[in-house]
Scaffold this motif. Sequence first.
Motif, PDB file in Angstrom:
ATOM      1  N   ASP A  66     -11.994 -23.032 -39.229  1.00 56.82           N
ATOM      2  CA  ASP A  66     -12.011 -23.589 -40.582  1.00 56.82           C
ATOM      3  C   ASP A  66     -10.600 -23.706 -41.150  1.00 56.82           C
ATOM      4  OD1 ASP A  66     -14.750 -23.813 -40.500  1.00 56.82           O
ATOM      5  OD2 ASP A  66     -15.137 -22.078 -41.789  1.00 56.82           O
ATOM      6  N   ILE A  67      -9.762 -22.710 -40.889  1.00 56.17           N
ATOM      7  CA  ILE A  67      -8.379 -22.751 -41.369  1.00 56.17           C
ATOM      8  C   ILE A  67      -7.618 -23.880 -40.672  1.00 56.17           C
ATOM      9  CG2 ILE A  67      -6.178 -21.496 -41.349  1.00 56.17           C
ATOM     10  CD1 ILE A  67      -7.858 -18.963 -42.006  1.00 56.17           C
ATOM     11  N   SER A  68      -7.848 -24.057 -39.390  1.00 58.91           N
ATOM     12  CA  SER A  68      -7.208 -25.164 -38.665  1.00 58.91           C
ATOM     13  C   SER A  68      -7.605 -26.509 -39.270  1.00 58.91           C
ATOM     14  CB  SER A  68      -7.599 -25.131 -37.187  1.00 58.91           C
ATOM     15  OG  SER A  68      -7.032 -24.012 -36.562  1.00 58.91           O
ATOM     16  N   TYR A  69      -8.883 -26.662 -39.590  1.00 56.06           N
ATOM     17  CA  TYR A  69      -9.348 -27.898 -40.231  1.00 56.06           C
ATOM     18  C   TYR A  69      -8.694 -28.084 -41.603  1.00 56.06           C
ATOM     19  CZ  TYR A  69     -13.082 -28.385 -36.745  1.00 56.06           C
ATOM     20  OH  TYR A  69     -13.799 -28.534 -35.589  1.00 56.06           O
ATOM     21  N   LEU A  70      -8.575 -27.009 -42.359  1.00 59.72           N
ATOM     22  CA  LEU A  70      -7.944 -27.081 -43.679  1.00 59.72           C
ATOM     23  C   LEU A  70      -6.491 -27.527 -43.548  1.00 59.72           C
ATOM     24  CD1 LEU A  70      -7.834 -26.570 -46.756  1.00 59.72           C
ATOM     25  CD2 LEU A  70      -7.316 -24.187 -46.221  1.00 59.72           C
ATOM     26  N   LEU A  71      -5.753 -26.921 -42.630  1.00 56.79           N
ATOM     27  CA  LEU A  71      -4.346 -27.281 -42.446  1.00 56.79           C
ATOM     28  C   LEU A  71      -4.205 -28.716 -41.954  1.00 56.79           C
ATOM     29  CD1 LEU A  71      -2.935 -23.988 -40.907  1.00 56.79           C
ATOM     30  CD2 LEU A  71      -2.918 -24.722 -43.301  1.00 56.79           C
ATOM     31  N   GLU A  72      -5.125 -29.150 -41.117  1.00 54.95           N
ATOM     32  CA  GLU A  72      -5.117 -30.540 -40.659  1.00 54.95           C
ATOM     33  C   GLU A  72      -5.385 -31.487 -41.833  1.00 54.95           C
ATOM     34  OE1 GLU A  72      -4.595 -33.737 -38.313  1.00 54.95           O
ATOM     35  OE2 GLU A  72      -4.280 -31.673 -37.657  1.00 54.95           O
ATOM     36  N   THR A  73      -6.301 -31.107 -42.710  1.00 49.26           N
ATOM     37  CA  THR A  73      -6.604 -31.917 -43.892  1.00 49.26           C
ATOM     38  C   THR A  73      -5.379 -32.041 -44.792  1.00 49.26           C
ATOM     39  OG1 THR A  73      -8.931 -31.273 -43.846  1.00 49.26           O
ATOM     40  CG2 THR A  73      -8.073 -32.080 -45.950  1.00 49.26           C
ATOM     41  N   VAL A  74      -4.683 -30.942 -45.027  1.00 48.38           N
ATOM     42  CA  VAL A  74      -3.461 -30.974 -45.846  1.00 48.38           C
ATOM     43  C   VAL A  74      -2.442 -31.903 -45.198  1.00 48.38           C
ATOM     44  CG1 VAL A  74      -1.483 -29.592 -46.626  1.00 48.38           C
ATOM     45  CG2 VAL A  74      -3.808 -28.712 -46.914  1.00 48.38           C
ATOM     46  N   HIS A  75      -2.301 -31.802 -43.888  1.00 46.58           N
ATOM     47  CA  HIS A  75      -1.346 -32.658 -43.180  1.00 46.58           C
ATOM     48  C   HIS A  75      -1.749 -34.131 -43.286  1.00 46.58           C
ATOM     49  CE1 HIS A  75       1.576 -33.968 -40.284  1.00 46.58           C
ATOM     50  NE2 HIS A  75       0.619 -34.467 -39.515  1.00 46.58           N
ATOM     51  N   GLN A  76      -3.018 -34.440 -43.040  1.00 52.64           N
ATOM     52  CA  GLN A  76      -3.495 -35.823 -43.081  1.00 52.64           C
ATOM     53  C   GLN A  76      -3.402 -36.429 -44.484  1.00 52.64           C
ATOM     54  OE1 GLN A  76      -4.826 -37.823 -40.558  1.00 52.64           O
ATOM     55  NE2 GLN A  76      -4.160 -36.280 -39.099  1.00 52.64           N
ATOM     56  N   LYS A  77      -3.805 -35.653 -45.489  1.00 50.40           N
ATOM     57  CA  LYS A  77      -3.885 -36.183 -46.855  1.00 50.40           C
ATOM     58  C   LYS A  77      -2.532 -36.235 -47.554  1.00 50.40           C
ATOM     59  CE  LYS A  77      -6.495 -35.771 -51.148  1.00 50.40           C
ATOM     60  NZ  LYS A  77      -7.071 -37.069 -51.334  1.00 50.40           N
ATOM     61  N   TYR A  78      -1.712 -35.213 -47.342  1.00 45.23           N
ATOM     62  CA  TYR A  78      -0.477 -35.097 -48.113  1.00 45.23           C
ATOM     63  C   TYR A  78       0.796 -35.166 -47.277  1.00 45.23           C
ATOM     64  CZ  TYR A  78      -3.804 -33.482 -51.588  1.00 45.23           C
ATOM     65  OH  TYR A  78      -4.869 -33.387 -52.446  1.00 45.23           O
ATOM     66  N   GLY A  79       0.678 -35.081 -45.955  1.00 45.25           N
ATOM     67  CA  GLY A  79       1.854 -35.179 -45.112  1.00 45.25           C
ATOM     68  C   GLY A  79       2.622 -33.876 -44.935  1.00 45.25           C
ATOM     69  N   TYR A  80       2.103 -32.786 -45.443  1.00 47.68           N
ATOM     70  CA  TYR A  80       2.748 -31.485 -45.280  1.00 47.68           C
ATOM     71  C   TYR A  80       2.119 -30.781 -44.088  1.00 47.68           C
ATOM     72  CZ  TYR A  80       4.946 -32.151 -49.778  1.00 47.68           C
ATOM     73  OH  TYR A  80       5.703 -32.633 -50.802  1.00 47.68           O
ATOM     74  N   ASP A  81       2.965 -30.352 -43.158  1.00 45.45           N
ATOM     75  CA  ASP A  81       2.459 -29.788 -41.918  1.00 45.45           C
ATOM     76  C   ASP A  81       2.692 -28.280 -41.874  1.00 45.45           C
ATOM     77  OD1 ASP A  81       1.469 -29.359 -39.424  1.00 45.45           O
ATOM     78  OD2 ASP A  81       2.862 -30.709 -38.397  1.00 45.45           O
ATOM     79  N   PHE A  82       1.634 -27.520 -42.109  1.00 38.68           N
ATOM     80  CA  PHE A  82       1.682 -26.065 -42.051  1.00 38.68           C
ATOM     81  C   PHE A  82       1.005 -25.546 -40.778  1.00 38.68           C
ATOM     82  CE2 PHE A  82       1.769 -27.040 -46.614  1.00 38.68           C
ATOM     83  CZ  PHE A  82       2.937 -26.374 -46.976  1.00 38.68           C
ATOM     84  N   ARG A  83       0.693 -26.438 -39.854  1.00 38.40           N
ATOM     85  CA  ARG A  83      -0.067 -26.050 -38.674  1.00 38.40           C
ATOM     86  C   ARG A  83       0.714 -25.150 -37.724  1.00 38.40           C
ATOM     87  NH1 ARG A  83      -1.692 -31.910 -36.895  1.00 38.40           N
ATOM     88  NH2 ARG A  83       0.532 -32.054 -37.339  1.00 38.40           N
ATOM     89  N   GLN A  84       2.030 -25.160 -37.787  1.00 43.10           N
ATOM     90  CA  GLN A  84       2.837 -24.328 -36.900  1.00 43.10           C
ATOM     91  C   GLN A  84       3.257 -23.013 -37.554  1.00 43.10           C
ATOM     92  OE1 GLN A  84       3.195 -25.059 -33.659  1.00 43.10           O
ATOM     93  NE2 GLN A  84       1.806 -26.722 -34.204  1.00 43.10           N
ATOM     94  N   TYR A  85       2.741 -22.743 -38.732  1.00 45.20           N
ATOM     95  CA  TYR A  85       3.042 -21.483 -39.396  1.00 45.20           C
ATOM     96  C   TYR A  85       2.246 -20.351 -38.752  1.00 45.20           C
ATOM     97  CZ  TYR A  85       5.648 -23.663 -43.203  1.00 45.20           C
ATOM     98  OH  TYR A  85       6.586 -24.332 -43.935  1.00 45.20           O
ATOM     99  N   SER A  86       2.690 -19.143 -38.952  1.00 42.78           N
ATOM    100  CA  SER A  86       2.011 -17.967 -38.404  1.00 42.78           C
ATOM    101  C   SER A  86       0.547 -17.954 -38.842  1.00 42.78           C
ATOM    102  CB  SER A  86       2.714 -16.699 -38.885  1.00 42.78           C
ATOM    103  OG  SER A  86       1.911 -15.579 -38.671  1.00 42.78           O
ATOM    104  N   GLN A  87      -0.353 -17.969 -37.860  1.00 42.99           N
ATOM    105  CA  GLN A  87      -1.795 -18.002 -38.152  1.00 42.99           C
ATOM    106  C   GLN A  87      -2.232 -16.790 -38.971  1.00 42.99           C
ATOM    107  OE1 GLN A  87      -3.882 -20.512 -37.411  1.00 42.99           O
ATOM    108  NE2 GLN A  87      -5.707 -19.520 -38.193  1.00 42.99           N
TER     109      GLN A  87
END
Length: 91
Positions: free
Chosen positions: A15-36
């Motif tokens: 669910d967190i991965s999906y949330l971070l992907e949504t933030v990246h897709q919608k706003y262009g901010y990529d937090f997917r490589q941050y410490s899980q």
Amino acid sequence: MSSLQLIFKDKLDQDISYLLETVHQKYGYDFRQYSQAHVSRRIMNKMRLSGLADVSQMQNKVVRYKFSKGTRQVQLIILLNSFLQNCKYRT
């Protein structure tokens, strides 16, 4: 850790991965490589403070967040910074 706890953790991580992907897709901010682990703690804390029951509710809130013209970028930066303040990149 019990099998039920492992299932819950796997679901939460997904669910967190999906949330971070949504933030990246919608706003262009990529937090997917941050410490899980750090991102998970921040999200769980933000959910608790916001009275949200699960990550899906937070994702829905992020998707439906409305900005007024002229304040969109500033509000987005504040939202994301408060959301993931002091996150660390994975090493």
